[in-house]
Design an enzyme around this catalytic site. Structure first.
Site, PDB file in Angstrom:
ATOM      1  N   ARG A  45       0.896  -1.186   0.102  1.00 16.26           N
ATOM      2  CA  ARG A  45       0.141   0.028   0.143  1.00 16.26           C
ATOM      3  C   ARG A  45       0.919   1.312   0.006  1.00 16.26           C
ATOM      4  O   ARG A  45       2.088   1.098   0.136  1.00 16.26           O
ATOM      5  CB  ARG A  45      -0.956   0.001   1.364  1.00 16.26           C
ATOM      6  N   GLY A  46       0.194   2.452  -0.278  1.00 18.49           N
ATOM      7  CA  GLY A  46       1.074   3.572  -0.480  1.00 18.49           C
ATOM      8  C   GLY A  46       1.128   3.951  -1.796  1.00 18.49           C
ATOM      9  O   GLY A  46       1.568   2.988  -2.587  1.00 18.49           O
ATOM     10  N   ARG A  88      -7.389  -0.308  -6.650  1.00 22.81           N
ATOM     11  CA  ARG A  88      -7.470   0.952  -5.972  1.00 22.81           C
ATOM     12  C   ARG A  88      -7.542   2.383  -6.731  1.00 22.81           C
ATOM     13  O   ARG A  88      -6.428   2.734  -7.210  1.00 22.81           O
ATOM     14  CB  ARG A  88      -6.198   1.060  -4.820  1.00 22.81           C
ATOM     15  N   GLN A 195      -2.006   2.687   9.904  1.00 23.18           N
ATOM     16  CA  GLN A 195      -0.817   2.744   9.199  1.00 23.18           C
ATOM     17  C   GLN A 195       0.207   3.366  10.021  1.00 23.18           C
ATOM     18  O   GLN A 195       1.572   3.103   9.988  1.00 23.18           O
ATOM     19  CB  GLN A 195      -0.915   3.418   7.920  1.00 23.18           C
ATOM     20  N   ASP A 236      -2.074  10.843  -2.211  1.00 22.88           N
ATOM     21  CA  ASP A 236      -2.503   9.757  -3.112  1.00 22.88           C
ATOM     22  C   ASP A 236      -2.815  10.313  -4.636  1.00 22.88           C
ATOM     23  O   ASP A 236      -2.682   9.607  -5.458  1.00 22.88           O
ATOM     24  CB  ASP A 236      -3.584   8.890  -2.466  1.00 22.88           C
ATOM     25  N   ASN A 246      -5.778  12.387   0.257  1.00 22.24           N
ATOM     26  CA  ASN A 246      -4.624  11.426   1.039  1.00 22.24           C
ATOM     27  C   ASN A 246      -5.576  10.863   2.264  1.00 22.24           C
ATOM     28  O   ASN A 246      -7.069  10.928   2.100  1.00 22.24           O
ATOM     29  CB  ASN A 246      -3.768  12.392   1.776  1.00 22.24           C
TER      30      ASN A 246
HETATM   31  O1  MRU Z   1      -4.648   3.407   1.908  1.00 20.73           O
HETATM   32  P1  MRU Z   1      -3.108   3.462   1.816  1.00 20.73           P
HETATM   33  O2  MRU Z   1      -2.202   3.067   3.194  1.00 20.73           O
HETATM   34  O3  MRU Z   1      -2.752   3.076   0.776  1.00 20.73           O
HETATM   35  O4  MRU Z   1      -2.989   5.152   2.124  1.00 20.73           O
HETATM   36  C1  MRU Z   1      -1.884   5.800   1.809  1.00 20.73           C
HETATM   37  C2  MRU Z   1      -1.660   7.067   2.125  1.00 20.73           C
HETATM   38  O5  MRU Z   1      -2.778   7.671   2.242  1.00 20.73           O
HETATM   39  C3  MRU Z   1      -0.440   7.590   2.028  1.00 20.73           C
HETATM   40  O6  MRU Z   1      -0.384   9.015   2.799  1.00 20.73           O
HETATM   41  C4  MRU Z   1       0.231   8.056   0.382  1.00 20.73           C
HETATM   42  O7  MRU Z   1      -0.118   7.036  -0.408  1.00 20.73           O
HETATM   43  C5  MRU Z   1       1.335   8.504   0.117  1.00 20.73           C
HETATM   44  S1  MRU Z   1       2.568   7.173   0.470  1.00 20.73           S
HETATM   45  C6  MRU Z   1       4.012   8.115  -0.143  1.00 20.73           C
END
Ligand code: MRU
Length: 351
Positions: A45-46, A88, A195, A236, A246
């Protein structure tokens, strides 16, 4: 395994982020379906990490298509890309990486699946290597803004786990720490899937960065007491006007930061800026399973039968963002202009 993802002898290895920090488990993906499932279930994820994983997923799609003759391979690759894009919807790095990969068959000569898989693998490696360089540059650009001794609140996980290595918002924090700025980090736990508590806390501990874990709902009170000097978050998707998607809860932090006159920074590579999306209202927001709200680590915490809403992201309007730190420099308002300028400067440098 030190990184969130690694290509290893024809497979994609992922550090299972749904199990960390209780368990260090490696998931080996041998097919594109397995990569898609790992993205969907947030084993990886991320935004940047999802993009890189999808790129390797497309290599697997071709590598495992032995029975498909070259003329049909293109359609097979396109179908795999569509499947990955559906995993996603909010993180635009996924689309960015997939589009780069889909351009490969038109850019290099290939006569067999083996040729095409090799060319795709080279591009996936380039995406991964560029991500690391990009994060280092974001780290340097952002750390230049940080004064010694700052107490920095961060949200979600934007570190080496969320990228190929080093991180974006957490990359800035890492660089400032490496520069001896004596910073302290407030790690917000980040409900629903934690997270911050699970992943960012794990990363800062490993790096020896002074940090304190807080409940998400403690942020306002800590700001009110003057204990937060800056907020740094990742993204994101950043729309052309700077509106930023985000992790759900980011918007609330931005409102609080503005109310307490605290600088609010977004850190993101230019691959997260979506110039095709004019403003935040056009960014799709992923809705995830209600069980992420009604359960914590698989244990029910709410009565059975209660409805739960689970938007995974929110949009912070650009007027609440002090600056957007990218690998090409720091964008300041008006973002419509500054983001385009940075993107153009990067393209000139790349020539
Ligand atoms: O749902 P996730 O854990 O994938 O969400 C991640 C985030 O919101 C992060 O802040 C974003 O992807 C930036 S990661 C460098």
């Amino acid at each position: 395994m030190d990184r969130a993802l690694e290509w290893d002898r024809g497979t994609l290895k992922l550090l299972d982020q749904s199990a960390l920090p209780r368990e260090t488990r490696v998931v080996v993906c041998a097919t594109v379906d397995e990569v898609a499932e790992a993205i969907r279930s947030m084993k990886i994820r991320g935004a940047p990490a999802i993009g890189a994983a999808a790129a390797y997923g497309l290599v697997l799609a071709v590598q495992t298509a032995a029975g498909i003759a070259p003329p049909a391979l293109r359609a097979h690759l396109d179908a795999a890309a569509r499947m990955l894009l559906g995993t996603r919807p909010t993180a635009v790095n996924l689309r960015w990486a997939v589009e780069r990969m889909l351009a490969v068959p038109d850019q290099v000569p290939w006569h067999s699946g083996t040729d095409l898989a090799a060319a795709l693998l080279a591009e996936a490696h380039r995406i991964a290597e560029e991500d690391i360089r990009t994060n280092r540059a974001i780290g340097a650009n952002g750390a230049a803004l940080i004064r010694p001794g700052e107490r920095i609140l961060t949200y979600c996980n934007t570190g080496s786990l969320a990228t190929v290595d080093y991180g974006t918002a957490l990359g800035i924090i890492r660089t400032a720490h490496e520069q001896g700025k004596r910073i302290q980090v407030l790690v917000s736990e980040t409900r629903p899937v934690l997270q911050g508590a699970r992943l960012t806390a794990w990363e800062v501990l490993r790096d020896g960065i002074p940090a304190t874990l807080i409940a998400d709902n403690a942020a306002g009170w800590l700001m009110r007491r003057g204990l937060v000097d800056r907020v740094i978050v990742g993204a994101d998707r950043v729309a052309a006007n700077g509106d930023t998607a985000n992790k759900i809860g980011t918007y609330g932090l931005a409102v609080l930061a503005r109310a307490h006159e605290i600088p609010f920074l977004v850190a993101a590579p230019l691959s997260t800026v979506d110039f095709r999306t004019p403003d935040g209202s056009a960014i799709p927001i992923e809705e995830r399973r209600p069980e992420e709200i009604t359960h914590v680590a698989g244990v029910p915490v709410a009565p059975e039968g209660i409805a739960a809403a689970n938007p995974a992201f929110d949009i912070t309007p650009h007027h609440l963002i002090t600056a957007i730190v990218t690998e090409a420099g720091v964008a300041t308002p008006p973002y419509v202009r500054s983001l385009l300028d940075l993107s153009a400067a990067r393209d000139v440098r790349a020539r």
